[in-house]
Design a protein around this motif. Structure first.
Motif, PDB file in Angstrom:
ATOM      1  N   LEU A  63       0.819  -1.210   0.000  1.00  0.00           N
ATOM      2  CA  LEU A  63       0.000   0.000   0.000  1.00  0.00           C
ATOM      3  C   LEU A  63       0.854   1.261   0.000  1.00  0.00           C
ATOM      4  N   VAL A  64       1.942   1.254   0.761  1.00  0.00           N
ATOM      5  CA  VAL A  64       2.765   2.466   0.825  1.00  0.00           C
ATOM      6  C   VAL A  64       3.580   2.667  -0.447  1.00  0.00           C
ATOM      7  N   SER A  65       3.769   1.602  -1.232  1.00  0.00           N
ATOM      8  CA  SER A  65       4.525   1.725  -2.487  1.00  0.00           C
ATOM      9  C   SER A  65       3.612   1.944  -3.691  1.00  0.00           C
ATOM     10  N   ALA A  66       2.309   1.960  -3.474  1.00  0.00           N
ATOM     11  CA  ALA A  66       1.368   2.075  -4.594  1.00  0.00           C
ATOM     12  C   ALA A  66       1.309   3.494  -5.135  1.00  0.00           C
ATOM     13  N   ASP A  67       0.758   3.603  -6.330  1.00  0.00           N
ATOM     14  CA  ASP A  67       0.538   4.905  -6.976  1.00  0.00           C
ATOM     15  C   ASP A  67      -0.896   5.325  -6.695  1.00  0.00           C
ATOM     16  N   TYR A  68      -1.082   6.576  -6.265  1.00  0.00           N
ATOM     17  CA  TYR A  68      -2.403   7.037  -5.873  1.00  0.00           C
ATOM     18  C   TYR A  68      -2.998   8.043  -6.846  1.00  0.00           C
ATOM     19  N   HIS A  69      -2.488   8.101  -8.049  1.00  0.00           N
ATOM     20  CA  HIS A  69      -3.141   8.901  -9.080  1.00  0.00           C
ATOM     21  C   HIS A  69      -4.432   8.203  -9.476  1.00  0.00           C
ATOM     22  N   GLY A  70      -5.567   8.821  -9.228  1.00  0.00           N
ATOM     23  CA  GLY A  70      -6.862   8.222  -9.505  1.00  0.00           C
ATOM     24  C   GLY A  70      -7.601   7.775  -8.266  1.00  0.00           C
ATOM     25  N   ALA A  71      -6.935   7.802  -7.114  1.00  0.00           N
ATOM     26  CA  ALA A  71      -7.602   7.416  -5.872  1.00  0.00           C
ATOM     27  C   ALA A  71      -8.545   8.527  -5.424  1.00  0.00           C
ATOM     28  N   GLU A  72      -9.663   8.126  -4.857  1.00  0.00           N
ATOM     29  CA  GLU A  72     -10.611   9.092  -4.302  1.00  0.00           C
ATOM     30  C   GLU A  72     -10.359   9.165  -2.799  1.00  0.00           C
ATOM     31  N   VAL A  73      -9.771  10.245  -2.345  1.00  0.00           N
ATOM     32  CA  VAL A  73      -9.366  10.384  -0.945  1.00  0.00           C
ATOM     33  C   VAL A  73     -10.247  11.431  -0.265  1.00  0.00           C
ATOM     34  N   GLU A  74     -10.340  11.292   1.039  1.00  0.00           N
ATOM     35  CA  GLU A  74     -11.102  12.231   1.859  1.00  0.00           C
ATOM     36  C   GLU A  74     -10.268  12.601   3.076  1.00  0.00           C
ATOM     37  N   VAL A  75     -10.217  13.873   3.393  1.00  0.00           N
ATOM     38  CA  VAL A  75      -9.481  14.340   4.563  1.00  0.00           C
ATOM     39  C   VAL A  75     -10.341  14.092   5.802  1.00  0.00           C
ATOM     40  N   VAL A  76      -9.827  13.247   6.702  1.00  0.00           N
ATOM     41  CA  VAL A  76     -10.578  12.931   7.922  1.00  0.00           C
ATOM     42  C   VAL A  76      -9.999  13.615   9.150  1.00  0.00           C
ATOM     43  N   ARG A  77      -8.757  14.059   9.061  1.00  0.00           N
ATOM     44  CA  ARG A  77      -8.164  14.772  10.192  1.00  0.00           C
ATOM     45  C   ARG A  77      -7.070  15.691   9.664  1.00  0.00           C
ATOM     46  N   SER A  78      -7.021  16.899  10.192  1.00  0.00           N
ATOM     47  CA  SER A  78      -6.022  17.867   9.757  1.00  0.00           C
ATOM     48  C   SER A  78      -5.914  18.966  10.799  1.00  0.00           C
ATOM     49  N   ARG A  79      -4.750  19.599  10.863  1.00  0.00           N
ATOM     50  CA  ARG A  79      -4.584  20.750  11.745  1.00  0.00           C
ATOM     51  C   ARG A  79      -5.394  21.938  11.272  1.00  0.00           C
ATOM     52  N   CYS A  80      -5.644  21.981   9.979  1.00  0.00           N
ATOM     53  CA  CYS A  80      -6.501  23.031   9.419  1.00  0.00           C
ATOM     54  C   CYS A  80      -7.922  22.481   9.337  1.00  0.00           C
TER      55      CYS A  80
END
Length: 240
Positions: free
Chosen positions: A129-146
């Motif tokens: 998973l950490v070596s995969a390419d994430y171009h095309g992944a649908e991601v959502e921000v669940v935690r952030s300082r902002c």
């Protein structure tokens, strides 16, 4: 009246006189030692000189490598001027990149080997998973300082070393820093044969059950090309 002290004979002349006659010793001393030029070594270089010499050697080696590359790579200025990384606004549509997301889901199915029924665990699939390419992944921000970034969801159209560039459902392009941010992405997997739709826990009406993963941006600040060949080590996670 002062008397001049007797001159001491050269140590080499003394040694030669022990093995040869006086005339032969004097001749060899004159020809081979006294009249022979003495080549002195230059002053030893300092530490700063050594660093400069090593730096110059690295630069020359790099220039030789770049000069003999075919085709020669573009410089950073040439990439900016050519607009290689620019995303045209008229083409940044969520519907356009939806097809890319479907291709990425198939790509993740191959990486995770979900068709083979493999059990997914951090030990067996974490490095993939950490070596995969994430171009095309649908991601959502669940935690952030902002707090304003929390809830932002979109398809990744550019994965840089420190940011994710996503296109949202409203056709908005947003650049999200990876630092101090946790992303979530979901890989839909079809329920196994013999299981009814209602028997699959967490399945939707189409029979798919989601595999949800969280990606910690602090541990993910690498380019995709660098992640492919990098060996990752387990480390403690600093939660934001």
């Amino acid at each position: 009246m002062t008397s001049t002290p007797p001159q001491k004979s050269h140590i080499a002349h003394t040694l030669l006189s022990r093995a040869h006659s006086p005339d032969s010793a004097t001749q060899q001393f004159t020809e081979r030692i006294k009249q022979k030029p003495l080549f002195l070594r230059a002053t030893s270089p300092t530490a700063s000189d050594n660093r400069s010499r090593r730096r110059l050697h690295r630069l020359r080696k790099k220039e030789y490598f770049i000069r003999h590359q075919k085709p020669r790579p573009l410089s950073a200025r040439q990439k900016r001027e050519s607009g290689l990384y620019d995303l045209p606004k008229e083409e940044c549509k969520y519907a356009i990149f939806k097809g890319l997301h479907e291709l990425w889901v198939g790509y993740m199915h191959e990486i995770l080997d979900v068709k083979g029924g493999a059990h997914i665990s951090p030990v067996s699939h974490g490095s993939k998973l950490v070596s995969a390419d994430y171009h095309g992944a649908e991601v959502e921000v669940v935690r952030s300082r902002c707090a304003g970034r929390v809830g932002v969801k979109g398809i990744v159209v550019r994965d840089t070393k420190f940011t994710f560039v996503v296109v949202t459902e409203r056709d908005e392009v947003k650049t999200i820093p990876k630092e101090h941010t946790i992303f979530r992405f979901v890989v839909p997997v079809l329920g196994s044969e013999g299981d009814g739709k209602d028997q699959v826990e967490g399945a939707d009406n189409s029979g798919y059950k989601p595999l949800a993963f969280e990606l910690h941006g602090n541990q993910f600040e690498n380019r995709p090309v660098d992640r492919a060949n990098k060996k990752f080590k387990w480390r403690n996670i600093d939660y934001v």
